[in-house]
Scaffold this motif. Structure first.
Motif, PDB file in Angstrom:
ATOM      1  N   GLY A 159       0.796  -1.216   0.000  1.00 10.92           N
ATOM      2  CA  GLY A 159       0.000   0.000   0.000  1.00 10.92           C
ATOM      3  C   GLY A 159       0.833   1.272   0.000  1.00 10.92           C
ATOM      4  N   LEU A 160       0.191   2.363  -0.371  1.00 14.68           N
ATOM      5  CA  LEU A 160       0.810   3.690  -0.334  1.00 14.68           C
ATOM      6  C   LEU A 160       0.703   4.213   1.096  1.00 14.68           C
ATOM      7  N   GLU A 161       1.461   3.602   1.983  1.00 16.84           N
ATOM      8  CA  GLU A 161       1.337   3.902   3.407  1.00 16.84           C
ATOM      9  C   GLU A 161       1.951   5.249   3.774  1.00 16.84           C
ATOM     10  N   GLN A 162       2.613   5.891   2.833  1.00 17.88           N
ATOM     11  CA  GLN A 162       3.104   7.251   3.079  1.00 17.88           C
ATOM     12  C   GLN A 162       1.997   8.275   2.943  1.00 17.88           C
ATOM     13  N   GLY A 163       0.860   7.905   2.369  1.00 11.07           N
ATOM     14  CA  GLY A 163      -0.242   8.831   2.172  1.00 11.07           C
ATOM     15  C   GLY A 163      -0.090   9.651   0.903  1.00 11.07           C
ATOM     16  N   GLY A 164      -1.175  10.335   0.524  1.00 10.27           N
ATOM     17  CA  GLY A 164      -1.238  10.986  -0.769  1.00 10.27           C
ATOM     18  C   GLY A 164      -0.287  12.151  -0.938  1.00 10.27           C
ATOM     19  N   VAL A 165      -0.187  13.042   0.047  1.00 15.92           N
ATOM     20  CA  VAL A 165       0.671  14.211  -0.105  1.00 15.92           C
ATOM     21  C   VAL A 165       2.128  13.776  -0.223  1.00 15.92           C
ATOM     22  N   ALA A 166       2.563  12.881   0.639  1.00 22.38           N
ATOM     23  CA  ALA A 166       3.939  12.388   0.573  1.00 22.38           C
ATOM     24  C   ALA A 166       4.198  11.666  -0.744  1.00 22.38           C
ATOM     25  N   ASN A 167       3.219  10.919  -1.235  1.00 22.74           N
ATOM     26  CA  ASN A 167       3.373  10.221  -2.503  1.00 22.74           C
ATOM     27  C   ASN A 167       3.651  11.196  -3.642  1.00 22.74           C
ATOM     28  N   TRP A 168       2.821  12.241  -3.751  1.00 25.02           N
ATOM     29  CA  TRP A 168       2.995  13.163  -4.873  1.00 25.02           C
ATOM     30  C   TRP A 168       4.236  14.032  -4.688  1.00 25.02           C
ATOM     31  N   ASN A 169       4.592  14.363  -3.456  1.00 19.88           N
ATOM     32  CA  ASN A 169       5.841  15.090  -3.232  1.00 19.88           C
ATOM     33  C   ASN A 169       7.028  14.268  -3.711  1.00 19.88           C
ATOM     34  N   ASN A 170       7.099  13.027  -3.276  1.00 15.91           N
ATOM     35  CA  ASN A 170       8.281  12.237  -3.602  1.00 15.91           C
ATOM     36  C   ASN A 170       8.274  11.753  -5.049  1.00 15.91           C
ATOM     37  N   THR A 171       7.113  11.670  -5.683  1.00 11.22           N
ATOM     38  CA  THR A 171       7.082  11.362  -7.109  1.00 11.22           C
ATOM     39  C   THR A 171       7.626  12.535  -7.921  1.00 11.22           C
ATOM     40  N   LEU A 172       7.485  13.745  -7.397  1.00  9.13           N
ATOM     41  CA  LEU A 172       8.030  14.918  -8.070  1.00  9.13           C
ATOM     42  C   LEU A 172       9.552  14.930  -8.049  1.00  9.13           C
ATOM     43  N   ASP A 173      10.176  14.454  -6.976  1.00 10.04           N
ATOM     44  CA  ASP A 173      11.620  14.616  -6.783  1.00 10.04           C
ATOM     45  C   ASP A 173      12.474  14.003  -7.896  1.00 10.04           C
ATOM     46  N   PRO A 174      12.270  12.737  -8.297  1.00 12.24           N
ATOM     47  CA  PRO A 174      13.122  12.202  -9.360  1.00 12.24           C
ATOM     48  C   PRO A 174      12.910  12.903 -10.700  1.00 12.24           C
ATOM     49  N   LEU A 175      11.680  13.342 -10.976  1.00 11.85           N
ATOM     50  CA  LEU A 175      11.423  14.055 -12.230  1.00 11.85           C
ATOM     51  C   LEU A 175      12.114  15.424 -12.225  1.00 11.85           C
ATOM     52  N   PHE A 176      12.092  16.097 -11.081  1.00  8.46           N
ATOM     53  CA  PHE A 176      12.788  17.378 -10.944  1.00  8.46           C
ATOM     54  C   PHE A 176      14.289  17.188 -11.167  1.00  8.46           C
ATOM     55  N   ALA A 177      14.857  16.107 -10.608  1.00 10.83           N
ATOM     56  CA  ALA A 177      16.284  15.840 -10.784  1.00 10.83           C
ATOM     57  C   ALA A 177      16.610  15.527 -12.236  1.00 10.83           C
ATOM     58  N   LEU A 178      15.779  14.727 -12.897  1.00 11.26           N
ATOM     59  CA  LEU A 178      16.028  14.408 -14.305  1.00 11.26           C
ATOM     60  C   LEU A 178      15.987  15.676 -15.158  1.00 11.26           C
ATOM     61  N   ARG A 179      14.986  16.522 -14.936  1.00 11.51           N
ATOM     62  CA  ARG A 179      14.892  17.757 -15.733  1.00 11.51           C
ATOM     63  C   ARG A 179      16.098  18.661 -15.484  1.00 11.51           C
ATOM     64  N   THR A 180      16.482  18.815 -14.220  1.00 14.33           N
ATOM     65  CA  THR A 180      17.573  19.723 -13.876  1.00 14.33           C
ATOM     66  C   THR A 180      18.910  19.242 -14.424  1.00 14.33           C
ATOM     67  N   LEU A 181      19.174  17.937 -14.296  1.00  9.20           N
ATOM     68  CA  LEU A 181      20.493  17.410 -14.633  1.00  9.20           C
ATOM     69  C   LEU A 181      20.624  16.974 -16.089  1.00  9.20           C
ATOM     70  N   LEU A 182      19.550  16.495 -16.688  1.00 10.60           N
ATOM     71  CA  LEU A 182      19.619  16.010 -18.071  1.00 10.60           C
ATOM     72  C   LEU A 182      19.159  17.051 -19.080  1.00 10.60           C
ATOM     73  N   LEU A 183      18.373  18.027 -18.622  1.00  9.78           N
ATOM     74  CA  LEU A 183      17.858  19.083 -19.508  1.00  9.78           C
ATOM     75  C   LEU A 183      18.125  20.448 -18.862  1.00  9.78           C
ATOM     76  N   PRO A 184      19.390  20.797 -18.626  1.00  8.39           N
ATOM     77  CA  PRO A 184      19.693  22.021 -17.873  1.00  8.39           C
ATOM     78  C   PRO A 184      19.076  23.258 -18.538  1.00  8.39           C
ATOM     79  N   GLY A 185      18.446  24.074 -17.693  1.00  9.99           N
ATOM     80  CA  GLY A 185      17.809  25.288 -18.174  1.00  9.99           C
ATOM     81  C   GLY A 185      16.403  25.093 -18.687  1.00  9.99           C
ATOM     82  N   SER A 186      15.921  23.855 -18.740  1.00  6.41           N
ATOM     83  CA  SER A 186      14.584  23.587 -19.279  1.00  6.41           C
ATOM     84  C   SER A 186      13.503  24.030 -18.298  1.00  6.41           C
ATOM     85  N   ASP A 187      12.395  24.528 -18.857  1.00  3.02           N
ATOM     86  CA  ASP A 187      11.215  24.810 -18.039  1.00  3.02           C
ATOM     87  C   ASP A 187      10.087  23.837 -18.370  1.00  3.02           C
TER      88      ASP A 187
END
Length: 447
Positions: A159-187
């Motif tokens: 189960g998603l025992e971290q709850g909904g807010v934590a789930n969507w926060n932490n799902t954002l983190d790897p995507l933010f890292a990929l955009r920042t490091l692999l697509l520098p300057g991208s919006d």
């Protein structure tokens, strides 16, 4: 078998009830009465009740169904588990929920309404247990926290025992890292997506960047860093052998494949959830990614791959720290907190099981709930050493259910050690395990 449809009114509820086929089939506990119907919300439900009912009712909550996908009612996690439990005299019920997607607002009341219809038709159960898989495990935990008077215990599986807010926060983190490091300057949009076309457009760009990153040692190191922020495990596919402890290249290859799913969930499923919440429900303002990496189960892998690539990990962490941050919409956060994040207040016993190699819902979510729960004596957690999401055998699920029943019956936990669970399950996969910290815990009332 053809089902005869009839319409009935259940006192106090507005329901359309499908007729039943009786008997539907034979089982070890005698014939089974099969009932299908539709709640007033539009959710379908299904009941299977053996002729020799043992008095225990199991309410099953199924997992996430993408928007527009088929959504039948389900009352068990597998056909094998259903037949075993019916043969042992258990009554099994469950609903489809009224919609698909991030349907937590509808799912909990639909499951309670399903209980009400069952009671009107078959009478009060001697005891009622909630159980569910994936998002259904999350629903199970929510049912115990919010409707404790209706249950004597619950089993939340993968189960998603971290709850909904934590789930969507932490799902954002790897995507933010990929955009920042692999697509520098991208919006490139990662939130406030507006529609599925925009979500898929962003996913296509990120997946192309991820594929290109796999062609260089630097790109692979940066991919591992993104995976570490979500704690994507080294072993993600049960069809493949588990990588050796320091086989970081294979681990990173597995994580890169899993990140493709994370990108899809983090954009397509996010857009659907944003449409319900009325905006963006996650943020990374104030997040220290260096500290998050230090707490990650993948820290040694990331360090080794950066060293092998001859590139500075410190420089990339500084790039993440400097990158413009994403803010949340408070009303959307409040919606997801209601639908659904946890308080940690349990009044009935809850058992959870999780695979150690779950890339979709990483096992660290269990640490998040354990740290939030107010009455730790009511919680037991067990871990199956296997890759994949919800890849339990029927025996492993039923062994956990038996352990929960013993707790309900005796008032104390027993038979929850890996050895005891394996003996009941006919398995060797339950192990002693302690998850690393969840990257970004969240409980209602705290941010």
């Amino acid at each position: 078998m053809r089902i005869r449809r009839v319409t009935a009114v259940i006192a106090g509820l507005t329901m359309v009830v499908a007729g039943l086929s009786a008997p539907a089939r034979a089982s070890a506990a005698g014939t089974v009465t099969h009932v299908e119907g539709v709640l007033g919300s539009g959710a379908a439900y299904v009941f299977d009740v053996p002729e020799t009912w043992n008095g225990t009712l199991l309410l099953y909550s199924h997992g996430y169904t993408p928007k527009g996908a088929p959504n039948p009612a389900q009352n068990a996690p597998s056909a094998g588990a259903r037949e075993t439990l019916l043969g042992q005299g258990y009554a099994l019920i469950g609903s489809s929920y009224a919609d698909t997607g991030w349907v937590l607002e509808q799912a909990l009341p639909d499951q309670i309404a399903t209980l009400n219809v069952f009671g009107a038709r078959f009478g009060k159960a001697r005891r009622t247990l909630a159980w569910g898989t994936s998002m259904g495990g999350m629903i199970t935990t929510g049912l115990l926290e919010r409707y404790s008077g209706r249950f004597v215990g619950g089993l939340a599986m993968c189960g998603l025992e971290q709850g909904g807010v934590a789930n969507w926060n932490n799902t954002l983190d790897p995507l933010f890292a990929l955009r920042t490091l692999l697509l520098p300057g991208s919006d490139l949009p990662l939130v406030r997506l507006g529609n599925q076309a925009n979500a898929f457009a962003s996913a296509g760009v990120l997946n192309s960047a991820l594929a290109q990153a796999q062609t260089t040692a630097v790109g692979r190191a940066r991919t591992a860093l993104a995976a570490a922020l979500h704690n994507i495990p080294a072993w993600t596919d049960p069809a493949l052998p588990e990588p050796a402890p320091r086989d970081y290249e294979t681990a990173q290859r597995n994580q890169a494949k899993a990140l493709g799913t994370t990108i899809y969930v983090g954009l397509s499923w996010r857009e659907e959830a944003e449409s319900r919440a009325g905006g963006n429900m996650s943020w990374n303002t104030g997040v220290d990614y260096r500290r998050m990496l230090a707490r990650s189960s993948l820290r040694e892998e990331v360090t080794a791959l950066y060293r092998a690539a001859g590139v500075s990990l410190d420089d990339d962490l500084r790039a993440l720290a400097r990158a413009p941050r994403i803010t949340a919409d408070p009303r959307a956060v409040a919606y997801i907190a209601r639908n659904l994040s946890f308080t940690g207040r349990l009044r009935d016993p809850l058992m959870t099981i999780h695979t150690t190699g779950d890339a979709l819902v990483p096992v660290q979510v269990q640490r998040a709930y354990r740290e939030a729960v107010r009455s730790p004596e009511l919680l037991r957690q067990a871990f199956v050493h296997r890759a994949g999401h919800c890849t339990f055998t029927d025996g492993e699920m039923l062994a956990a259910l038996r352990a929960l029943e013993r707790r309900v019956g005796s008032g104390h936990w027993s038979g929850t050690s890996p050895e005891a669970l394996n003996a009941v399950a006919g398995s060797t996969a339950y192990v002693r395990y302690w998850p690393a910290p969840y990257p970004r815990p969240f409980t209602v009332g705290a941010r």
